[in-house]
Design an enzyme around this catalytic site. Structure first.
Site, PDB file in Angstrom:
ATOM      1  NE  ARG A  51       0.173   1.651   3.314  1.00  0.00           N
ATOM      2  CZ  ARG A  51       1.122   2.550   3.438  1.00  0.00           C
ATOM      3  NH1 ARG A  51       2.405   2.191   3.508  1.00  0.00           N
ATOM      4  NH2 ARG A  51       0.855   3.846   3.499  1.00  0.00           N
ATOM      5  N   GLY A  52       0.262   2.402  -0.125  1.00  0.00           N
ATOM      6  CA  GLY A  52       1.037   3.632  -0.281  1.00  0.00           C
ATOM      7  C   GLY A  52       1.143   3.917  -1.776  1.00  0.00           C
ATOM      8  NE  ARG A  88      -6.219   0.882  -1.723  1.00  0.00           N
ATOM      9  CZ  ARG A  88      -5.550   1.459  -0.732  1.00  0.00           C
ATOM     10  NH1 ARG A  88      -4.265   1.172  -0.539  1.00  0.00           N
ATOM     11  NH2 ARG A  88      -6.150   2.304   0.067  1.00  0.00           N
ATOM     12  CD  GLN A 187      -3.089   3.007   6.651  1.00  0.00           C
ATOM     13  OE1 GLN A 187      -3.691   3.414   7.645  1.00  0.00           O
ATOM     14  NE2 GLN A 187      -3.685   2.858   5.487  1.00  0.00           N
ATOM     15  CG  ASP A 228      -2.939   8.467  -1.441  1.00  0.00           C
ATOM     16  OD1 ASP A 228      -2.471   7.345  -1.561  1.00  0.00           O
ATOM     17  OD2 ASP A 228      -2.970   9.081  -0.353  1.00  0.00           O
ATOM     18  CG  ASN A 238      -2.313  12.046   2.268  1.00  0.00           C
ATOM     19  OD1 ASN A 238      -1.720  11.198   1.609  1.00  0.00           O
ATOM     20  ND2 ASN A 238      -1.995  12.299   3.522  1.00  0.00           N
ATOM     21  CE  LYS A 239      -5.073   5.977   4.066  1.00  0.00           C
ATOM     22  NZ  LYS A 239      -6.035   5.087   3.355  1.00  0.00           N
TER      23      LYS A 239
HETATM   24  O1  MRU Z   1      -4.489   3.397   1.988  1.00  0.00           O
HETATM   25  P1  MRU Z   1      -3.017   3.546   1.864  1.00  0.00           P
HETATM   26  O2  MRU Z   1      -2.244   3.079   3.039  1.00  0.00           O
HETATM   27  O3  MRU Z   1      -2.485   2.994   0.555  1.00  0.00           O
HETATM   28  O4  MRU Z   1      -2.909   5.117   1.821  1.00  0.00           O
HETATM   29  C1  MRU Z   1      -1.991   5.805   1.156  1.00  0.00           C
HETATM   30  C2  MRU Z   1      -1.120   6.449   2.107  1.00  0.00           C
HETATM   31  O5  MRU Z   1      -0.254   5.810   2.624  1.00  0.00           O
HETATM   32  C3  MRU Z   1      -1.276   7.845   2.479  1.00  0.00           C
HETATM   33  O6  MRU Z   1      -2.410   8.451   2.042  1.00  0.00           O
HETATM   34  C4  MRU Z   1      -0.003   8.556   2.201  1.00  0.00           C
HETATM   35  O7  MRU Z   1       0.049   9.711   2.934  1.00  0.00           O
HETATM   36  C5  MRU Z   1       0.215   8.870   0.755  1.00  0.00           C
HETATM   37  S1  MRU Z   1       0.948   7.563  -0.072  1.00  0.00           S
HETATM   38  C6  MRU Z   1       2.570   8.001  -0.103  1.00  0.00           C
END
Ligand code: MRU
Length: 347
Positions: A51-52, A88, A187, A228, A238-239
């Site tokens: 993920r990320g 995703r 996370q 993201d 972003n998250k």
């Molecule tokens: O759902 P995830 O863990 O894939 O989410 C993405 C992220 O880790 C965050 O939004 C992050 O800040 C950006 S990805 C480098």
């Protein structure tokens, strides 16, 4: 980055196999898993073994290499492309990874592999540049807040939001990182805390809902998050929970920076309104997942069993709340993002 004194990348490809650190096992167990089919890589992206944004993009690029060995025609390859693309929706890096490899995969799997490896190397190099530019924003003895995991686990290596912190420490600066736990999948508490611990960096985990209070009552010098997807006007997906922090940071006049490689900028997207937000299962909200003494993963219910939940995985922070963007080509204000439209996603 270093894990138990050995250098690892988050994922790598060799002998027609994609190897990756299993992020669902961290921080309790450090495991490398091997994936040999497109279906396996798609499942790993969906269930967040990988993920990320950056790491998802690289996984998708390598999935295209694997797919090129599974198909006999362009139309079959396009079906694989669509299968990987639908895993995703929010992180645009995934689509960029696929596009970078698709046409090469039509030529040969060797050409596809060369393109995917270049994409992965570029991800790492762009993160190194983010480290250098972002480091200049960090004073000695800084307290820095971050959210989710935008460290090396979220990319091939180095990370985006954490890269400037790694560079600052390498340059002898003393820092403390405030890591917000990042409900529902944690996370921050699980991955960012583990990464910082492995690198020997001073940090404290905070609950998500402590962030505003801590900004107002303690020393917080700056906030850095990842992204993201970033629209041409600078609106940033972003998250979930990033928006709350940006609003509180504006109120308390704390600089709020977003760090991202060029693959996170979406030149097809004018504003944040066009970004699709992934909704994940209710189960992630209503249950906690942890590890038992016997080292088995277990889920326990933590909410009223009869209640429904909603679980948007990302939010959109408007450009007006973001002080600057830390990119591989330098520090930019929102009004300059449009200038990235004409530069290649690979630097
Ligand atoms: O759902 P995830 O863990 O894939 O989410 C993405 C992220 O880790 C965050 O939004 C992050 O800040 C950006 S990805 C480098």
């Amino acid at each position: 980055m270093i894990v138990f004194n050995k250098h690892y990348k988050t994922l790598w490809f060799s002998n027609r196999t994609l190897y990756m650190i299993d992020q669902n096992s961290l921080p309790f167990e450090f495991r490398i898993i091997e994936l040999k089919t497109t279906d396996q890589v798609c499942e790993a992206i969906k269930n967040m073994t990988v993920r990320g944004a950056g790491a998802i993009g690289v996984a998708a690029a390598y999935a295209m290499v694997i797919a090129s060995n599974e198909v006999k025609s362009e139309s079959e390859l396009k079906l694989k492309y669509n299968q990987i693309a639908s895993t995703r929706p929010t992180a645009v890096n995934l689509i960029h990874g696929l596009n970078e490899v698709f046409s090469k995969a039509l030529e040969s799997s060797t050409a596809a592999q060369i393109a995917a490896e270049k994409f992965a190397d570029d991800d790492e190099n762009q993160c190194k540049n983010i480290a250098s530019y972002g480091e200049t924003l960090i004073p000695d003895e800084a307290t820095i807040m971050t959210h989710c995991n935008a460290g090396w686990l979220a990319f091939t290596d180095w990370g985006s939001a954490l890269a400037p912190i790694y560079k600052a420490v390498e340059n002898g600066k003393r820092v403390t990182v405030l890591v917000s736990e990042t409900r529902p999948r944690l996370q921050g508490a699980r991955l960012t805390a583990w990464e910082l611990y492995q690198q020997g960096i001073e940090h404290r985990i905070i609950t998500d809902n402590a962030a505003a209070w801590i900004m107002g009552s303690q020393k917080v010098d700056l906030i850095i998050t990842g992204a993201d997807r970033i629209a041409l006007n600078g609106d940033t997906a972003n998250k979930i929970g990033t928006l709350d922090k940006a609003i509180a940071a504006k109120y308390y006049k704390i600089p709020f920076y977003v760090a991202a490689p060029l693959t996170t900028f979406d030149k097809e997207c004018q504003t944040g309104k066009e970004i699709v937000i992934e909704n994940r299962t209710q189960q992630e909200v209503t249950h906690f997942e942890g590890i038992t003494k016997q080292k088995t993963t277990e889920q326990i219910m933590i909410s009223n069993p009869e209640s429904l939940a909603i679980n948007p995985a990302f939010d959109i922070t408007p450009n007006t709340l973001i002080s600057q963007y830390i990119t591989p080509t330098g520090l930019l204000p929102a009004c300059k993002i449009i200038s990235l439209k004409n530069i290649s996603r690979q630097s």
